[in-house]
Design a protein around this motif. Sequence first.
Motif, PDB file in Angstrom:
ATOM      1  N   UNK A 194      30.094  64.911  20.084  1.00 31.45           N
ATOM      2  CA  UNK A 194      30.984  65.814  20.806  1.00 31.45           C
ATOM      3  C   UNK A 194      30.388  67.221  20.849  1.00 31.45           C
ATOM      4  N   UNK A 195      29.825  67.680  19.730  1.00 31.55           N
ATOM      5  CA  UNK A 195      29.204  68.994  19.717  1.00 31.55           C
ATOM      6  C   UNK A 195      28.018  69.041  20.671  1.00 31.55           C
ATOM      7  N   UNK A 196      27.209  67.985  20.645  1.00 29.21           N
ATOM      8  CA  UNK A 196      26.043  67.958  21.526  1.00 29.21           C
ATOM      9  C   UNK A 196      26.459  67.866  22.979  1.00 29.21           C
ATOM     10  N   UNK A 226      23.552  62.696  34.559  1.00 29.27           N
ATOM     11  CA  UNK A 226      22.405  62.542  33.660  1.00 29.27           C
ATOM     12  C   UNK A 226      22.641  63.194  32.310  1.00 29.27           C
ATOM     13  N   UNK A 227      23.360  64.323  32.295  1.00 29.13           N
ATOM     14  CA  UNK A 227      23.683  64.988  31.031  1.00 29.13           C
ATOM     15  C   UNK A 227      24.505  64.059  30.142  1.00 29.13           C
ATOM     16  N   UNK A 228      25.521  63.413  30.730  1.00 24.59           N
ATOM     17  CA  UNK A 228      26.353  62.489  29.956  1.00 24.59           C
ATOM     18  C   UNK A 228      25.509  61.337  29.419  1.00 24.59           C
ATOM     19  N   UNK A 229      24.642  60.786  30.268  1.00 23.05           N
ATOM     20  CA  UNK A 229      23.792  59.658  29.854  1.00 23.05           C
ATOM     21  C   UNK A 229      22.864  60.059  28.715  1.00 23.05           C
ATOM     22  N   UNK A 230      22.193  61.201  28.851  1.00 23.77           N
ATOM     23  CA  UNK A 230      21.257  61.658  27.818  1.00 23.77           C
ATOM     24  C   UNK A 230      21.996  61.936  26.513  1.00 23.77           C
ATOM     25  N   UNK A 234      21.273  59.667  23.371  1.00 24.13           N
ATOM     26  CA  UNK A 234      20.649  60.356  22.255  1.00 24.13           C
ATOM     27  C   UNK A 234      21.439  60.217  20.969  1.00 24.13           C
ATOM     28  N   UNK A 235      22.758  60.265  21.079  1.00 19.05           N
ATOM     29  CA  UNK A 235      23.575  60.148  19.870  1.00 19.05           C
ATOM     30  C   UNK A 235      23.677  58.713  19.367  1.00 19.05           C
ATOM     31  N   UNK A 236      23.552  57.739  20.258  1.00 17.68           N
ATOM     32  CA  UNK A 236      23.467  56.347  19.802  1.00 17.68           C
ATOM     33  C   UNK A 236      22.213  56.162  18.949  1.00 17.68           C
ATOM     34  N   UNK A 273      15.056  67.750  27.269  1.00 16.37           N
ATOM     35  CA  UNK A 273      15.061  66.675  28.271  1.00 16.37           C
ATOM     36  C   UNK A 273      15.889  67.052  29.492  1.00 16.37           C
ATOM     37  N   UNK A 274      16.842  67.994  29.337  1.00 18.53           N
ATOM     38  CA  UNK A 274      17.619  68.449  30.493  1.00 18.53           C
ATOM     39  C   UNK A 274      16.735  69.203  31.476  1.00 18.53           C
TER      40      UNK A 274
END
Length: 309
Positions: A194-196, A226-230, A234-236, A273-274
């Motif tokens: 959530x923070x990320x 793409x932001x949501x996907x990354x 990334x958190x997974x 990566x953004x």
Amino acid sequence: MLSSPPQLPTRRYASMELCIAGLLALLYVPLIWHWVDGWLNKSISIQHEYFSHGLLGIPFAVYLAWGARRRWQQLEDRLHPAGVAFFVLAILFYGSGTADLMNLSLPLMLIGLCWLLKGTAGVRLQAFPLLLIGLATPTQLPYLIEPYILPLQRFIAAIAGFILLQLGIDVEVNEIYLSVNQQLVEVAPHCAGLKMLFTSFYMGLILTYWAELYVSKLRTGLFFAGIVFISVTGNILRNTILSFFHGNSMESAFHWLHESWGGDLYSAAMLGSLIVLVRLIERFVPIHLKVQNVEPVASTPQPHPPYDF
């Protein structure tokens, strides 16, 4: 010989702006320093840590506001009644002694001053810097959102457990908990990204403005998707690695990635990566979709409107 009159009004307005800036600094520099110290040393509350993107956003907002100073000076002085309301509310919030209300007084004060000095035109001119400062102001918003991200926590735990199973690791998943070699790991809201996600959306706004992606709805939509996907991907991966470290008693590696500079390095890589995503969108996604095989429709030319909105 005639001499030009002294520029008293200009000097008076410059002196007034310096006085306002000095008063703002006196009131809010200690408050902002408290934020910065808490974000850097992680001595602030965990909810307020969610707003550490202000380390980049607030200086950028100041830079944008300073860059617009010529247009600001050219605006007509106009007092808007809403400015009085925001100014009074900011003073009341600042004097309340409550941390969150004192924090909120900063964006309220800035909006109120823009309305008081230049009216609606001033607020429009400084709208994006004001938005950046408002979104960097620590509040209890993350605490209010956390109960609604339970599905995301479950999803991350399930995918992390699936990946560990494919690696031949003994793991059990129960809701938001992973048991790896009898060691329990919780995918808490803070660890669910959530923070990320907050930080990524904030940096996404800055990059959208900087790269002018906002001129194309297609580019903007793809960028934020793409932001949501990354962020989620990334958190997974991060929770998978943390579960592996904890389940195999690699405590030093676990703390390095979870609480030390390893986590900061991982977050920086995700934000980097953004920028790559922006470059890919600029290269491969057109600003406007081309429509082919469409016959032009004749129409009577219309006069131009008297005002440009």
